[in-house]
Write an enzyme that holds these catalytic residues in place. Structure first.
Site, short mmCIF file in Angstrom:
data_model
loop_
_atom_site.label_atom_id
_atom_site.label_comp_id
_atom_site.label_asym_id
_atom_site.label_seq_id
_atom_site.Cartn_x
_atom_site.Cartn_y
_atom_site.Cartn_z
N GLU A 1 0.78 -5.57 11.04
CA GLU A 1 0.33 -4.17 11.02
C GLU A 1 1.20 -3.34 11.97
OE1 GLU A 1 -1.80 -2.99 8.98
OE2 GLU A 1 -3.05 -4.69 8.32
N HIS B 1 0.84 -1.20 0.00
CA HIS B 1 0.00 0.00 0.00
C HIS B 1 0.88 1.25 0.00
CE1 HIS B 1 -3.55 -2.45 1.78
NE2 HIS B 1 -3.68 -2.32 0.46
#
Length: 395
Positions: free
Chosen positions: A365, A162
């Site tokens: 994450e 991303h």
């Protein structure tokens, strides 16, 4: 550092002279026939650089070697065309300088040009790593893989799927740099010796899967696409919220693991800054490259770095093997990140990897806050995930 072989020299002698493990020297010179070394042949010594030095009054090779705690013969090896008995003031010689600290800067906005520069620096300092371009982005930028290690356990890391999660790339590069320094300086990391890991693991790292997207977030749109991208970005010139590739496809929603579910429920039905999964799975060059890499390499485990939440996901549809639970427990222990087995999400690289190969896959994450995470979090994130990095290689 490059040196020329002298009569009687061996790689074992260089290993002793520079205190570098012999396998690292051999792997730094893959085209070298170890049993047929030739006088004058150039080889590379990892973990060192040639440092130019200007001779001053009173200097001698012996004094320079003693003052710097280096071998006199190392000086003679690097300066074979210099007569040590007749040094001249102002003359330039070369000193072997051991690389002991990271050369990467941690406080920079990390675009694809910075990555290419840092990869080349690491390749120069640690020539036993292998670097190859495994594919190219929409805009033709290289997607590079770094490989190292001699073992049979195949471990893969990747970052920047991303665009606005670009901090994952310098984190990965810093982890790699620490590991390489540990190998050449024979210094443990958190008490763990790393040279045995080099012998047991084959490590693959793709630091930046989405170079076009990262560059868009950090540097703005390329002139030829400026109008199109601003329109896709709802008229804004601020691309900090952009997650997709340059064509507006979310790369981590592109894999054939219940892709149809994501296609149906994702709100964007056309290219957008985030969440659009494309018209079909694996339409984008970046996802095609990563799928082919996994198929061809047959990794034993995969860790994809994203941001944010200080948690990680380790299951998919109950297809994960029992080994995944063991790894997840250790990752949670060493990082403080929360282990989450299942979430209502599909079509990610980790999801597809678990489904396709029934091997452990993880989405890590990093950090917490608002993407792009600020560089002020870099050191905290690095310390949190260093344990995960080591555990993924050790267990």
């Amino acid at each position: 550092m490059k040196v020329n072989i002298r009569s009687g020299d061996t790689l074992w002698y260089y290993s002793s002279l520079f205190m570098i493990p012999l396998p690292l020297i051999i792997d730094s010179n893959p085209s070298l026939n170890v049993s047929q070394l030739q006088v004058g042949q150039e080889i590379q010594i990892p973990g060192f650089t040639n440092q130019p030095y200007t001779i001053k009054r009173g200097d001698s090779f012996w004094r320079l070697a003693t003052a710097r705690n280096i071998s006199l013969d190392a000086l003679l090896l690097l300066n074979q065309n210099i007569n040590p008995s007749s040094l001249q003031i102002g003359q330039t010689i070369y000193l072997p300088a051991r690389v002991t600290t990271p050369t990467m800067r941690r406080n920079v906005r990390y675009d694809s040009a910075q990555l290419i520069k840092d990869i080349q620096t690491l390749k120069t300092q640690f020539p036993f790593i292998q670097v190859r371009t495994i594919g190219r982005s929409v805009e033709g930028k290289p997607i590079q893989e770094i490989r190292l290690g001699k073992g049979t356990k195949k471990v893969h890391f990747d970052g920047s799927f991303h665009a606005n999660e670009w901090i994952t790339t310098p984190i990965l590069m810093a982890l790699l740099n620490t590991f390489l320094l540990s190998l050449t300086n024979n210094q443990p990391i958190r008490g763990l010796l790393t040279n045995p890991l080099y012998q047991s693991v084959n490590l693959s790292i793709v630091p930046m899967v989405n170079p076009d997207g990262v560059d868009l977030v950090l540097n703005g749109p390329p002139p030829a696409l400026r109008g199109e991208l601003i329109a896709m970005n709802n008229g804004s010139t601020d691309f900090n919220d952009w997650k997709a590739n340059i064509r507006g496809v979310d790369l981590n929603n592109q894999f054939p693991a219940n892709w149809e579910i994501e296609k149906e429920r994702k709100e964007p039905k056309a290219p957008a800054p985030r969440d659009y999964p494309g018209d079909e799975p694996l339409t984008e060059p970046e996802t095609k490259v990563m799928a082919a890499l996994a198929r061809n390499s047959q990794f034993d485990r995969l860790l994809a770095f994203h941001t944010q939440g200080k948690e990680f996901y380790w299951g998919y549809e109950g297809l994960e093997p029992p080994e995944s639970r063991i790894l997840a427990a250790e990752f949670e222990r060493v990082s403080g990140y929360k282990a989450v087995q299942f979430i209502d999400s599909h079509a990610g690289y980790k999801d597809w990897f678990i489904q396709e190969f029934r091997k452990p896959g993880f989405t890590i994450e990093l950090g917490s806050g608002v993407n792009p995470l600020p560089l002020s979090q870099f050191n905290e994130i690095y310390e949190d995930v260093l344990g995960i990095f080591l555990a993924s290689l050790y267990i």
